[in-house]
Structures are given as C-alpha cells and as structure tokens.
Scaffold this active site. Structure first.
Site, mmCIF file in Angstrom:
data_model
loop_
_atom_site.group_PDB
_atom_site.id
_atom_site.type_symbol
_atom_site.label_atom_id
_atom_site.label_comp_id
_atom_site.label_asym_id
_atom_site.label_seq_id
_atom_site.Cartn_x
_atom_site.Cartn_y
_atom_site.Cartn_z
ATOM 1 N N ASN A 110 0.845 -1.194 0.000
ATOM 2 C CA ASN A 110 0.000 0.000 0.000
ATOM 3 C C ASN A 110 0.880 1.244 0.000
ATOM 4 O O ASN A 110 2.107 1.144 -0.042
ATOM 5 C CB ASN A 110 -0.955 -0.015 1.199
ATOM 6 C CG ASN A 110 -0.213 -0.134 2.513
ATOM 7 O OD1 ASN A 110 0.567 0.740 2.873
ATOM 8 N ND2 ASN A 110 -0.446 -1.231 3.234
ATOM 9 N N PHE B 268 -5.233 3.397 14.302
ATOM 10 C CA PHE B 268 -5.400 4.408 13.264
ATOM 11 C C PHE B 268 -6.481 3.956 12.299
ATOM 12 O O PHE B 268 -6.657 2.750 12.067
ATOM 13 C CB PHE B 268 -4.096 4.633 12.505
ATOM 14 C CG PHE B 268 -3.214 5.688 13.116
ATOM 15 C CD1 PHE B 268 -2.950 6.863 12.446
ATOM 16 C CD2 PHE B 268 -2.643 5.503 14.371
ATOM 17 C CE1 PHE B 268 -2.146 7.837 13.003
ATOM 18 C CE2 PHE B 268 -1.835 6.467 14.944
ATOM 19 C CZ PHE B 268 -1.582 7.645 14.253
ATOM 20 N N LYS C 27 -14.892 1.410 14.816
ATOM 21 C CA LYS C 27 -13.632 0.694 15.008
ATOM 22 C C LYS C 27 -13.226 0.713 16.480
ATOM 23 O O LYS C 27 -12.735 -0.288 17.021
ATOM 24 C CB LYS C 27 -12.544 1.331 14.147
ATOM 25 C CG LYS C 27 -11.246 0.544 14.068
ATOM 26 C CD LYS C 27 -10.312 1.115 13.010
ATOM 27 C CE LYS C 27 -9.095 0.222 12.816
ATOM 28 N NZ LYS C 27 -8.208 0.710 11.731
ATOM 29 N N LYS D 273 -12.920 -2.989 18.217
ATOM 30 C CA LYS D 273 -11.554 -3.441 18.522
ATOM 31 C C LYS D 273 -11.183 -3.268 19.992
ATOM 32 O O LYS D 273 -10.061 -3.592 20.386
ATOM 33 C CB LYS D 273 -10.550 -2.678 17.647
ATOM 34 C CG LYS D 273 -10.865 -2.694 16.139
ATOM 35 C CD LYS D 273 -10.761 -4.077 15.538
ATOM 36 C CE LYS D 273 -11.130 -4.081 14.065
ATOM 37 N NZ LYS D 273 -10.089 -3.585 13.174
#
Length: 401
Positions: free
Chosen positions: A208, A321, A335, A339
């Site tokens: 990426n 992030f 998120k 998480k």
C-alpha cells in the site's frame, strides 16, 4: 538543547512587561525572537527587544532581509513555542478568524508550534461577549491561554485584565518543556509503522501507499518524552529515530508475531502501520509467466492485529489508526468499539495534506464518551506530539480515578 520561543508583542501598555519577559527568557537559556505589530512599536522601540533578545526584531511582513528564506515562514518553522504577550482583543479576534494582515498574525497562522496567548486589556473589554467567543474559538483550535491577573489597570479600573507577570509566564514555559520531556518517563511504548508486503511470486507483491512517516514521528517524539520505545516497521526508507529499538518486518504475519511478542510488557501501544487485510492464498515459488486472458488471484484474510490486542489488553493503553475516505467519525467510532481500543486516530486520506506520503496530516482523535477532537493541518511531528499529549492526559486521569 535550547528551545526556541517566538514572542509576538501587540499594541498595549503592557508592552513594557514583554521587554522584561524577553530578558528573563534569555537569562533562562531560551533562544528568543521577537515580532511586533505596528501599534506595539508605539509603546516600546524594536531596538529594545533587539538588544534584549540579541536577535533581529520583525515588524513588517514585507521586509525580507534574507533572500534565502521567506521571513514569516522561517520564523513559524523555527519556533518550538509561539507566545503572544501582551495579546490585545484585536489580535485575539484576528487569530480566531484567520486574518493575516501583519507580521504577527501572518506568522502565527503559518506556525505548527503550540500557540500560547497572554491577554492584557481593560476589564470590560476582556468580559465582552465578542472577546469571550473569540477566546472560546481559539481554545477549540488548541491554543492555550495564560489568564490575566486582577488588579489596578492602566486605564484606572480595578479588575481582571493585567498581563500575567513575566516571572509567572517563564514558570509556565519551564513547566511545559519539563513535562513534555518527562511525561512518558518510565513508560514502554510499542509503535507499528509503514506498510507490509505480501508476495505473489519472487518478483511481485501487494502493498500500500504508507510511507511510515506518521509512525516514525510518533516513535521519535515518544522517545524525546522519556519513553522506552519499540518501533516495529514494514519497509521504509526513513532513518531509524535515535534511541529507539527497531524491528524490521515485511509481511502482516511477521508484524503480528512481533507485536504479540512485545505487547505484554508495553504500557502504550500505537498501531499506526498500514497492515494488509488480505494476502494471496498461494505464493508461487517461480515467476508467473504472462499468458493470454485474465489471471485470478485468490486472497485470504490476515490476522486482525488491533482486534487481537483489544482482546488481550490488561493494563495497556491501546491506540489504533483509521485511514478513511468517507464517514470519518462514524467509521472511527465503530472501530473503537469493535476493537476495544482506547483511542482511534482517524484521517480522511482524500483530504489535501493528509495523505500517506505527505509531511503533514489532518487527524481527528476519537475516544469513547468524548467529543471527537479535530486537529488542524499540522506537520506529522506536531501531530505526533498532540496525540502523545492526549494519551498522557488520559493516562493521568485514569491513574487518579
């Protein structure tokens, strides 16, 4: 190492205190550069500040004595801390609304250093709704105010509006740099950075656009703040920050293994790496030869490192992030919950200045039961400082519960 203080002096009778402040800062070992509004020069001569600071004094945006740099940008980049003392109601209004029509306001609009504001004005001016609103706006920008004192004012009134005494301002600055240098002392910080590479064959791989700049900036700033730092990084051309334990990896699986190895002893974990979510199910041992027609590659899921850390965390403060292209805060909050993280740093990678390879970033700090904190366009190093300062404040709050 000497810290650089950029002092903006605006037009009020309290200018005479700014001269004493300059002298005390220099005596305390700071490098000081002074910029003045035209009104300020009516109260105290620029020559006074030049003699006290032993540096050129800046009064006009259009005076460029050094052709190699643009003066107000050079000053903005030079500063470790920008301080306006005294700050008039006029200058506070300019900063709140992004006006830049003189040396002081132009430079302050360009700096990424922390901006401190020490107001000085008539008691009724300080209490005016417009001034209060402007102060509120600047507080939301992240600027810090040194509250004026109460007492006899030059206008004859008695009340709040006196510029804080130079000795007190110097104490605030000492404390700021001392806390910054020691705020993570004794803490073990684990940071991931960069991209991962997932091989297809000996020639090709999937990766990426991550450069690692944000993670490396976090590692460098955490080390400066006294932390013992472990940086686990995918492929990057960046130099390893001084004083940091560095572990190089290539694949998502290698990242997963190394993170789990160091996670139990970490106090703070910041997962800024852009780890591949999928990898080729089959890796070919020989180069795949070009053939007619399409070629299909089947992918399999990699381990979700942040999810695993969220399940395993005990005492660790966990930061993830989220690089998004839409619905930034909504996706970041999702998120955060899924998480079991303590903080998510979200950025819209489609926004100019916030991309992977840029030297700047625009992030939103998302935490449970708190209003998201949007940071302005900052260098990645200044962004790293702000993130770490927020983490420190949250840890201090937890320790006092």
């Amino acid at each position: 190492m000497k810290k650089n203080i950029l002092l903006g002096v605006t037009g009020g009778i309290a200018c005479y205190k700014a001269a004493a402040l300059t002298s005390k800062l220099v005596q305390s070992g700071y490098s000081v550069k002074v910029m003045m509004t035209r009104s300020a020069t009516k109260f105290v001569s620029p020559l006074t500040f030049q003699a006290l600071s032993r540096n050129e004094v800046y009064t006009d945006t259009f005076i460029e004595n050094n052709p190699e740099v643009i003066a107000h940008i050079d000053l903005a980049d030079w500063a470790d801390l920008a301080l306006i003392a005294p700050a008039t109601a006029n200058m506070i209004a300019k900063l709140a609304h992004g006006l830049a029509d003189d040396m002081v306001s132009t430079t302050l609009l360009a700096t990424t250093a922390p901006v401190w504001i020490a107001p000085a004005m008539n008691v009724h001016m300080y209490d005016h709704p417009a001034v209060k609103k402007n102060i509120h706006i600047l507080n939301e920008f992240g600027h810090r105010f040194i509250e004026p004192g109460e007492g006899y004012l030059a206008c004859g009134y008695v009340g709040k509006g006196r510029l804080e005494e130079p000795e007190k301002i110097v104490e605030h600055i000492h404390r700021h740099f001392s806390e910054q240098a020691q705020s993570l002392k004794g803490k073990k910080v684990l940071i991931t950075a960069g991209p991962t590479k997932e091989s297809i064959d000996p020639v090709r791989y999937f990766t990426n656009h991550s450069s690692g700049k944000m993670g490396y900036a976090l590692a460098e700033e955490a080390e400066k703040m006294g932390a013992e730092v472990v940086l686990i990084s995918g492929p990057s051309n960046l130099p390893v920050p001084t004083g940091v334990k560095f572990i190089s990896i290539e694949t998502a699986e290698e990242m997963y293994e190394q993170v789990l190895k160091y996670f139990p002893s970490a106090d703070i974990v910041i997962k800024s790496a852009a780890v591949a979510d999928y990898r080729p199910k089959q890796t070919f041992q020989q180069k795949i030869k070009k053939k007619d027609g399409n070629f299909i590659i089947e992918f399999e899921r990699t381990n979700d490192i942040l999810m695993e850390l969220g399940k395993r965390k005990e005492h660790q403060y966990l930061v993830g992030f989220a690089a998004e292209t839409e619905k930034l805060e909504e996706h970041a909050l999702g998120k955060l919950e899924r998480k079991n993280a303590d903080m998510i740093i979200a950025n819209d990678i489609m926004t100019k200045g916030a991309g992977f390879s840029a030297d700047t970033n625009i992030v939103t700090i998302v935490q449970a039961n708190q209003k998201p904190k949007k940071l302005p366009l900052l260098s990645k190093y200044e962004t790293a400082k702000r993130i770490l300062e927020e983490i420190v404040q949250n840890i201090i709050k937890e320790d006092h519960k």
